[in-house]
Design a protein around this motif. Structure first.
Motif, PDB file in Angstrom:
ATOM      1  N   ALA A  38       0.935  -1.342   0.111  1.00 23.52           N
ATOM      2  CA  ALA A  38      -0.007   0.103   0.041  1.00 23.52           C
ATOM      3  C   ALA A  38       0.765   1.274  -0.078  1.00 23.52           C
ATOM      4  CB  ALA A  38      -0.936  -0.128   0.994  1.00 23.52           C
ATOM      5  N   ASP A  39       2.084   1.292   0.618  1.00 19.73           N
ATOM      6  CA  ASP A  39       2.824   2.590   0.726  1.00 19.73           C
ATOM      7  C   ASP A  39       4.263   1.767   1.116  1.00 19.73           C
ATOM      8  OD1 ASP A  39       4.130   4.886   0.721  1.00 19.73           O
ATOM      9  OD2 ASP A  39       3.170   5.441   2.884  1.00 19.73           O
TER      10      ASP A  39
ATOM     11  N   THR B 146       8.509   0.453   0.806  1.00 20.85           N
ATOM     12  CA  THR B 146       9.845   0.610   0.432  1.00 20.85           C
ATOM     13  C   THR B 146      10.276  -0.495   0.845  1.00 20.85           C
ATOM     14  OG1 THR B 146       9.388   3.108   0.493  1.00 20.85           O
ATOM     15  CG2 THR B 146      11.755   2.099   0.582  1.00 20.85           C
TER      16      THR B 146
ATOM     17  N   THR C 141       9.856   0.702  -4.622  1.00 11.78           N
ATOM     18  CA  THR C 141       8.796   1.560  -3.882  1.00 11.78           C
ATOM     19  C   THR C 141       7.426   0.856  -4.612  1.00 11.78           C
ATOM     20  OG1 THR C 141       8.621   3.354  -5.320  1.00 11.78           O
ATOM     21  CG2 THR C 141       9.949   3.447  -3.328  1.00 11.78           C
ATOM     22  N   SER C 142       6.338   0.924  -3.785  1.00 16.85           N
ATOM     23  CA  SER C 142       5.012   0.488  -4.248  1.00 16.85           C
ATOM     24  C   SER C 142       3.960   1.535  -3.481  1.00 16.85           C
ATOM     25  CB  SER C 142       4.828  -0.928  -3.862  1.00 16.85           C
ATOM     26  OG  SER C 142       4.856  -1.083  -2.442  1.00 16.85           O
ATOM     27  N   ALA C 143       2.806   1.369  -4.064  1.00 15.02           N
ATOM     28  CA  ALA C 143       1.626   2.136  -3.703  1.00 15.02           C
ATOM     29  C   ALA C 143       0.269   1.615  -4.323  1.00 15.02           C
ATOM     30  CB  ALA C 143       1.802   3.509  -4.095  1.00 15.02           C
TER      31      ALA C 143
ATOM     32  N   SER D  58      -3.990  -0.004  -3.436  1.00 11.21           N
ATOM     33  CA  SER D  58      -4.669  -0.505  -2.243  1.00 11.21           C
ATOM     34  C   SER D  58      -5.652  -1.599  -3.116  1.00 11.21           C
ATOM     35  CB  SER D  58      -5.924   0.639  -1.796  1.00 11.21           C
ATOM     36  OG  SER D  58      -6.709   1.300  -2.590  1.00 11.21           O
TER      37      SER D  58
ATOM     38  N   PHE E 155      -2.434  -1.739  -7.748  1.00 12.60           N
ATOM     39  CA  PHE E 155      -0.825  -1.418  -7.023  1.00 12.60           C
ATOM     40  C   PHE E 155      -0.052  -1.326  -8.196  1.00 12.60           C
ATOM     41  CE2 PHE E 155      -2.772  -4.397  -4.000  1.00 12.60           C
ATOM     42  CZ  PHE E 155      -2.598  -3.526  -2.633  1.00 12.60           C
TER      43      PHE E 155
END
Length: 219
Positions: A168-169, A171, A181-183, A185, A189
């Motif tokens: 979700a957030d 590193t 890094t990822s982001a 929900s 993603f």
């Protein structure tokens, strides 16, 4: 340009996969035959879904595959979700038709044994289409340069079996040494900003795999 690999090609595992034990307790007013029928019904309802119980439908959980690319994974055989779960990650990828270019690259870099022997890792695995985004001349040059190829491929591997909620957030330090890094929900993603997860939470015997639509490049 991608810098020459200087990082080690082994990964010390720091996480162990957690095992979940499911137990049922007897309820008052239910005889043995009723309990057996209830257990059987629950098993029939949940078997083969690839999802944990009590999933709310919005957030992917351990054991649940998600993403539009999952439809292209074979329904059965060694390349299926069930089949891949029986093999270490490099072997599992070799049975998945979405990942044939990645498998070729891993072989060229002599990383098959490194990946198969690692414990509890997460791999961001580019599809064939992801490699097709690289100009052919550049891709051929990369495949011919073992040092640079190792640098790129080990950048796709991070420690621990990362669950979807960790993305979700997130590193993560890659095996190559730079951060990934990822982001996002739910079932949406991205990795490093623009590489989309097209099929997530794929399990192998030693890794969690997120199949992505763009090859990740270290800085």
């Amino acid at each position: 340009m991608i810098r020459t690999a200087t990082r080690k090609n082994t990964l010390a595992a720091t996480a162990a996969a957690a095992a979940l034990a499911f137990g049922l307790s007897a309820c008052g007013g239910m005889d043995d035959s009723d309990a057996e029928n209830t257990d059987a019904g629950t098993a029939e309802e949940t078997e083969g879904t690839g999802m944990d119980e009590n999933t709310d439908g919005d957030t992917a959980t351990a054991g649940e595959n998600f993403g539009p690319g999952c439809a292209e994974v074979p329904a059965d055989g060694d390349g299926s979700f069930e089949g891949m779960a029986q093999d270490p990650v490099a072997t599992a990828a070799s049975n998945n038709p979405l990942l044939s270019t990645l498998v070729t690259a891993v072989g060229e870099a002599d990383l098959v044994d490194t990946l198969n022997s690692a414990e509890d890792i997460t791999v961001f695995a580019p599809t064939n289409d992801a490699f097709d985004k690289i100009p052919e001349e550049d891709l051929n040059a990369l495949l011919d340069d073992k040092d640079q190829l190792t640098e790129v491929l080990t950048y796709h591997v991070v420690e621990g079996r990362q669950a979807p909620d960790a993305l979700a957030d997130g590193t993560f330090t890659s095996l190559q040494g730079d951060d990934v890094t990822s982001a996002g929900s739910g079932e949406d993603f991205t990795v490093n900003g623009d590489s989309k997860v097209v099929c997530g939470n794929v399990q192998t015997s030693n890794a969690t795999v997120y199949i992505v639509d763009t090859v990740l490049m270290p800085s």
